[in-house]
Design a protein around this motif. Structure first.
Motif, PDB file in Angstrom:
ATOM      1  N   VAL A   3      -1.140   3.157   2.988  1.00 42.43           N
ATOM      2  CA  VAL A   3      -1.520   4.198   2.482  1.00 42.43           C
ATOM      3  C   VAL A   3      -1.136   5.287   3.315  1.00 42.43           C
ATOM      4  CG1 VAL A   3      -3.071   5.538   1.143  1.00 42.43           C
ATOM      5  CG2 VAL A   3      -2.555   3.181   0.335  1.00 42.43           C
ATOM      6  N   MET A   4      -2.286   5.369   4.425  1.00 44.27           N
ATOM      7  CA  MET A   4      -2.154   6.410   5.355  1.00 44.27           C
ATOM      8  C   MET A   4      -0.947   6.691   6.084  1.00 44.27           C
ATOM      9  SD  MET A   4      -5.789   5.996   7.040  1.00 44.27           S
ATOM     10  CE  MET A   4      -5.758   4.032   7.608  1.00 44.27           C
ATOM     11  N   GLU A   5      -0.105   5.630   6.308  1.00 42.35           N
ATOM     12  CA  GLU A   5       1.101   5.868   6.910  1.00 42.35           C
ATOM     13  C   GLU A   5       2.031   6.702   6.300  1.00 42.35           C
ATOM     14  OE1 GLU A   5       2.315   5.622  10.054  1.00 42.35           O
ATOM     15  OE2 GLU A   5       0.517   4.459  10.818  1.00 42.35           O
ATOM     16  N   LEU A   6       2.152   6.269   5.002  1.00 41.77           N
ATOM     17  CA  LEU A   6       3.246   7.063   3.940  1.00 41.77           C
ATOM     18  C   LEU A   6       2.603   8.493   3.750  1.00 41.77           C
ATOM     19  CD1 LEU A   6       5.352   6.629   2.069  1.00 41.77           C
ATOM     20  CD2 LEU A   6       3.658   6.835   0.152  1.00 41.77           C
ATOM     21  N   ILE A   7       1.325   8.778   3.523  1.00 34.43           N
ATOM     22  CA  ILE A   7       1.014  10.162   3.370  1.00 34.43           C
ATOM     23  C   ILE A   7       1.135  10.933   4.772  1.00 34.43           C
ATOM     24  CG2 ILE A   7      -1.171  11.549   2.686  1.00 34.43           C
ATOM     25  CD1 ILE A   7      -2.088   9.387   0.858  1.00 34.43           C
ATOM     26  N   ARG A   8       0.770  10.285   5.783  1.00 37.04           N
ATOM     27  CA  ARG A   8       1.130  10.976   6.909  1.00 37.04           C
ATOM     28  C   ARG A   8       2.451  11.594   7.047  1.00 37.04           C
ATOM     29  NH1 ARG A   8       2.437   9.384  12.368  1.00 37.04           N
ATOM     30  NH2 ARG A   8       2.607   7.491  11.753  1.00 37.04           N
ATOM     31  N   ARG A   9       3.381  10.916   6.539  1.00 36.79           N
ATOM     32  CA  ARG A   9       4.644  11.489   6.587  1.00 36.79           C
ATOM     33  C   ARG A   9       5.068  12.432   5.506  1.00 36.79           C
ATOM     34  NH1 ARG A   9       4.229   6.883   9.024  1.00 36.79           N
ATOM     35  NH2 ARG A   9       5.747   6.327  10.969  1.00 36.79           N
ATOM     36  N   VAL A  10       4.325  12.538   4.551  1.00 32.12           N
ATOM     37  CA  VAL A  10       4.384  13.185   3.225  1.00 32.12           C
ATOM     38  C   VAL A  10       3.839  14.762   3.462  1.00 32.12           C
ATOM     39  CG1 VAL A  10       3.733  13.930   0.689  1.00 32.12           C
ATOM     40  CG2 VAL A  10       4.555  11.477   1.863  1.00 32.12           C
ATOM     41  N   ILE A  11       2.552  14.853   4.050  1.00 29.54           N
ATOM     42  CA  ILE A  11       1.722  15.921   4.395  1.00 29.54           C
ATOM     43  C   ILE A  11       2.798  17.049   5.127  1.00 29.54           C
ATOM     44  CG2 ILE A  11      -0.115  16.977   5.604  1.00 29.54           C
ATOM     45  CD1 ILE A  11      -1.722  14.600   4.861  1.00 29.54           C
TER      46      ILE A  11
ATOM     47  N   GLY B 234       0.706  -1.230   0.044  1.00 27.65           N
ATOM     48  CA  GLY B 234      -0.039   0.113   0.146  1.00 27.65           C
ATOM     49  C   GLY B 234       0.848   1.200   0.086  1.00 27.65           C
ATOM     50  N   SER B 235       2.084   1.246   0.652  1.00 29.61           N
ATOM     51  CA  SER B 235       2.692   2.381   0.784  1.00 29.61           C
ATOM     52  C   SER B 235       3.699   2.770  -0.417  1.00 29.61           C
ATOM     53  CB  SER B 235       3.827   2.467   2.178  1.00 29.61           C
ATOM     54  OG  SER B 235       4.639   1.241   1.855  1.00 29.61           O
ATOM     55  N   ALA B 236       3.782   1.618  -1.026  1.00 32.89           N
ATOM     56  CA  ALA B 236       4.629   1.861  -2.283  1.00 32.89           C
ATOM     57  C   ALA B 236       4.045   2.197  -3.404  1.00 32.89           C
ATOM     58  CB  ALA B 236       5.260   0.559  -2.628  1.00 32.89           C
ATOM     59  N   LEU B 237       2.504   1.739  -3.471  1.00 29.84           N
ATOM     60  CA  LEU B 237       1.675   1.983  -4.681  1.00 29.84           C
ATOM     61  C   LEU B 237       1.139   3.331  -4.601  1.00 29.84           C
ATOM     62  CD1 LEU B 237      -0.354  -1.209  -5.046  1.00 29.84           C
ATOM     63  CD2 LEU B 237       1.698  -0.560  -6.370  1.00 29.84           C
TER      64      LEU B 237
ATOM     65  N   LEU C 222     -12.321   4.575   3.920  1.00 30.74           N
ATOM     66  CA  LEU C 222     -12.363   3.265   3.419  1.00 30.74           C
ATOM     67  C   LEU C 222     -11.933   2.472   4.376  1.00 30.74           C
ATOM     68  CD1 LEU C 222     -12.757   1.399   0.886  1.00 30.74           C
ATOM     69  CD2 LEU C 222     -10.573   1.752   0.330  1.00 30.74           C
ATOM     70  N   PHE C 223     -11.001   2.605   5.446  1.00 26.75           N
ATOM     71  CA  PHE C 223     -10.494   1.966   6.528  1.00 26.75           C
ATOM     72  C   PHE C 223     -11.793   1.677   7.443  1.00 26.75           C
ATOM     73  CE2 PHE C 223      -6.579   0.641   8.861  1.00 26.75           C
ATOM     74  CZ  PHE C 223      -7.195   0.025  10.015  1.00 26.75           C
ATOM     75  N   GLY C 224     -12.501   2.878   7.989  1.00 25.60           N
ATOM     76  CA  GLY C 224     -13.423   2.664   8.646  1.00 25.60           C
ATOM     77  C   GLY C 224     -14.951   1.914   8.107  1.00 25.60           C
ATOM     78  N   PHE C 225     -14.930   1.964   6.644  1.00 24.33           N
ATOM     79  CA  PHE C 225     -15.971   0.978   6.272  1.00 24.33           C
ATOM     80  C   PHE C 225     -15.661  -0.214   6.351  1.00 24.33           C
ATOM     81  CE2 PHE C 225     -17.177  -1.329   2.405  1.00 24.33           C
ATOM     82  CZ  PHE C 225     -18.601  -1.039   2.356  1.00 24.33           C
ATOM     83  N   PHE C 226     -14.502  -0.790   6.033  1.00 20.80           N
ATOM     84  CA  PHE C 226     -14.053  -2.216   6.385  1.00 20.80           C
ATOM     85  C   PHE C 226     -14.159  -2.711   7.960  1.00 20.80           C
ATOM     86  CE2 PHE C 226     -11.611  -1.680   2.072  1.00 20.80           C
ATOM     87  CZ  PHE C 226     -12.562  -2.717   1.438  1.00 20.80           C
ATOM     88  N   VAL C 227     -13.758  -1.723   8.819  1.00 23.63           N
ATOM     89  CA  VAL C 227     -14.014  -2.073  10.122  1.00 23.63           C
ATOM     90  C   VAL C 227     -15.507  -2.076  10.463  1.00 23.63           C
ATOM     91  CG1 VAL C 227     -13.681  -1.196  12.407  1.00 23.63           C
ATOM     92  CG2 VAL C 227     -11.770  -1.079  10.844  1.00 23.63           C
ATOM     93  N   GLY C 228     -16.283  -1.304   9.600  1.00 20.82           N
ATOM     94  CA  GLY C 228     -17.637  -1.544  10.003  1.00 20.82           C
ATOM     95  C   GLY C 228     -18.389  -2.872   9.586  1.00 20.82           C
TER      96      GLY C 228
ATOM     97  N   PRO D 220      -2.431  14.884  -1.182  1.00 21.52           N
ATOM     98  CA  PRO D 220      -2.247  13.978  -0.084  1.00 21.52           C
ATOM     99  C   PRO D 220      -3.326  13.842   0.660  1.00 21.52           C
ATOM    100  CG  PRO D 220      -0.190  14.831  -0.780  1.00 21.52           C
ATOM    101  CD  PRO D 220      -1.018  15.897  -1.705  1.00 21.52           C
ATOM    102  N   SER D 221      -3.718  15.215   0.784  1.00 20.81           N
ATOM    103  CA  SER D 221      -4.658  15.394   2.072  1.00 20.81           C
ATOM    104  C   SER D 221      -5.978  14.661   1.883  1.00 20.81           C
ATOM    105  CB  SER D 221      -5.078  16.798   2.533  1.00 20.81           C
ATOM    106  OG  SER D 221      -5.387  17.576   1.285  1.00 20.81           O
ATOM    107  N   ARG D 222      -6.462  15.029   0.197  1.00 18.07           N
ATOM    108  CA  ARG D 222      -7.811  14.085  -0.187  1.00 18.07           C
ATOM    109  C   ARG D 222      -7.478  12.702  -0.297  1.00 18.07           C
ATOM    110  NH1 ARG D 222     -10.603  18.465  -2.545  1.00 18.07           N
ATOM    111  NH2 ARG D 222     -10.370  20.128  -0.928  1.00 18.07           N
ATOM    112  N   VAL D 223      -6.531  12.188  -0.591  1.00 17.86           N
ATOM    113  CA  VAL D 223      -6.162  10.838  -0.642  1.00 17.86           C
ATOM    114  C   VAL D 223      -6.206  10.085   0.711  1.00 17.86           C
ATOM    115  CG1 VAL D 223      -4.378   8.885  -1.182  1.00 17.86           C
ATOM    116  CG2 VAL D 223      -4.714  10.841  -2.558  1.00 17.86           C
ATOM    117  N   ILE D 224      -5.502  10.432   1.931  1.00 18.97           N
ATOM    118  CA  ILE D 224      -5.642  10.156   3.127  1.00 18.97           C
ATOM    119  C   ILE D 224      -7.034  10.186   3.621  1.00 18.97           C
ATOM    120  CG2 ILE D 224      -5.191  12.253   4.666  1.00 18.97           C
ATOM    121  CD1 ILE D 224      -3.243  10.400   6.032  1.00 18.97           C
ATOM    122  N   SER D 225      -7.672  11.405   3.189  1.00 20.06           N
ATOM    123  CA  SER D 225      -9.296  11.373   3.743  1.00 20.06           C
ATOM    124  C   SER D 225      -9.877  10.388   3.118  1.00 20.06           C
ATOM    125  CB  SER D 225      -9.631  12.599   3.373  1.00 20.06           C
ATOM    126  OG  SER D 225     -11.193  12.801   3.538  1.00 20.06           O
TER     127      SER D 225
END
Length: 360
Positions: A144-152, A78-81, A101-107, A91-96
């Motif tokens: 995805v979120m961990e990588l973008i969290r470091r890019v923002i 995920g972080s590579a792709l 999507l993460f919350g949806f799968f936990v649901g 980046p802020s829109r992608v992580i949003s």
């Protein structure tokens, strides 16, 4: 001088202090990351205790190890792709979108338990092997979120080194405050709601966090969208691009390993950062839940142990914020971390005190 002034700075002539727009974006970014971390702390314990509780006792720990490997590989992919995705979208829109999507799968994870007859008193009857599917999709989203969290941060404050260090330390403080409180809260959630329903806070808080992230103003990569990548034409079809992205993943791994392993300047990162990070994840995601369930006999107490780990990270972040200019190299912190990790040798010894006392 107030707390916010100490963090953000009040002297506008100092280049290391933040502008009004930067403060707004940092505040939104911190709000989003606190929602994420506070709710997320219940997930790793939930998944680990689910496996330890619902698979045969003689194979549960081995299955947990396989699940963690699956989770880790999914995060890596995920972080590579996502590197290709942020060329075309903020980046802020992608992580949003990915936190939603993460919350949806936990649901879905919670809904599957409810639809199979699971209550607060009894377990659902769905096939526990499906947990591997959740490990894959949640790992991809988290990568995805961990990588973008470091890019923002760089997209908010630019390449000003002092600002980046100050922002990273500030964000990490709030991140760990949320982590400490979320981890301690996960103990009663796991104890009274069970390993699946303990994640009930994730969907609503991730929705709120996604809204905060969406409103962070970062630079729109218009120039990147207009560029044609080497070897790729604008009229290339989606499948070609998908295979190209997959090829880029392996190229990134190759070039990254080549840079790190062949340079004296970076080779220490293998032992000072990469291996400790992997071990840190194994401690929090595997060793702590196993110790809580097998040694303390109460799986929910893993939240107390995890809260202690997060509290240590919070203290470290405060030190970095305070001494960011006095100690410019990370090596002293790496050495202190190596010494502190030796305390883990107490875990193999059979506890004789009451479980709650040991967990505290």
């Amino acid at each position: 001088m107030g707390f916010s002034s100490k963090i953000f700075g009040s002297d506008s002539t100092d280049p290391s202090n933040f502008t009004g727009e930067e403060r707004r974006n940092i505040a939104l970014f911190i709000a989003g990351i606190m929602c994420f971390k506070f709710a997320f702390e219940s997930l790793n314990g939930s998944l680990a205790l689910f496996i330890l509780s619902r698979f045969p006792e003689n194979s549960a720990i081995t299955i947990l190890a396989y699940a963690q490997i699956t989770y880790g590989i999914s995060q890596s992919i995920g972080s590579a792709l996502v590197g290709q995705v942020i060329k075309y979208f903020r980046p802020s829109r992608v992580i949003s979108l990915f936190i939603l999507l993460f919350g949806f799968f936990v649901g879905i994870y919670i809904l599957l338990e409810a639809l199979s007859g699971g209550t607060l008193q009894k377990e659902g009857k769905w096939n526990p092997k499906f947990i591997f599917a959740f490990e894959v999709v949640l790992g991809l989203c988290l990568g995805v979120m961990e990588l973008i969290r470091r890019v923002i941060p760089a997209s908010i404050v630019g390449n000003n080194e002092d600002k980046l260090k100050k922002m990273d330390a500030t964000v990490h403080i709030f991140y760990e405050v949320s982590g400490v409180t979320g981890a301690f809260l996960s103990t009663p959630l796991l104890e009274y709601l069970g390993e699946v329903y303990a994640t009930i806070l994730i969907p609503p808080l991730f929705l709120i966090g996604g809204i905060f992230y969406w409103n962070v103003r970062t630079e729109t990569p218009i120039e990147e969208r207009e560029l044609i990548e080497p070897g790729i034409k604008k009229d290339d079809n989606f499948c070609f691009r998908a295979f190209s992205v997959l090829g880029d993943y392996f190229l990134n791994v190759w070039y990254g390993a080549k840079i790190v392993l062949t340079s004296r300047k970076y080779c220490w990162l293998v032992f000072g950062y990469i291996i400790p990070l992997v071990l840190h994840r194994n401690i929090e995601n595997m060793l702590i839940p196993i110790f809580a369930k097998e040694a303390l006999k109460v799986g929910a107490y893993q939240g107390i142990l995890l809260g202690g780990s997060n509290f240590g990270e919070l203290i470290g972040a405060l030190f970095v914020l305070r001494f960011v200019r006095l100690i410019p190299t990370p090596l002293p912190w790496v050495r202190i971390d190596a010494l502190a990790l030796s305390a883990l040798w107490v875990l193999p010894f059979v506890p004789t005190s009451p479980p709650f006392t040991i967990a505290m």
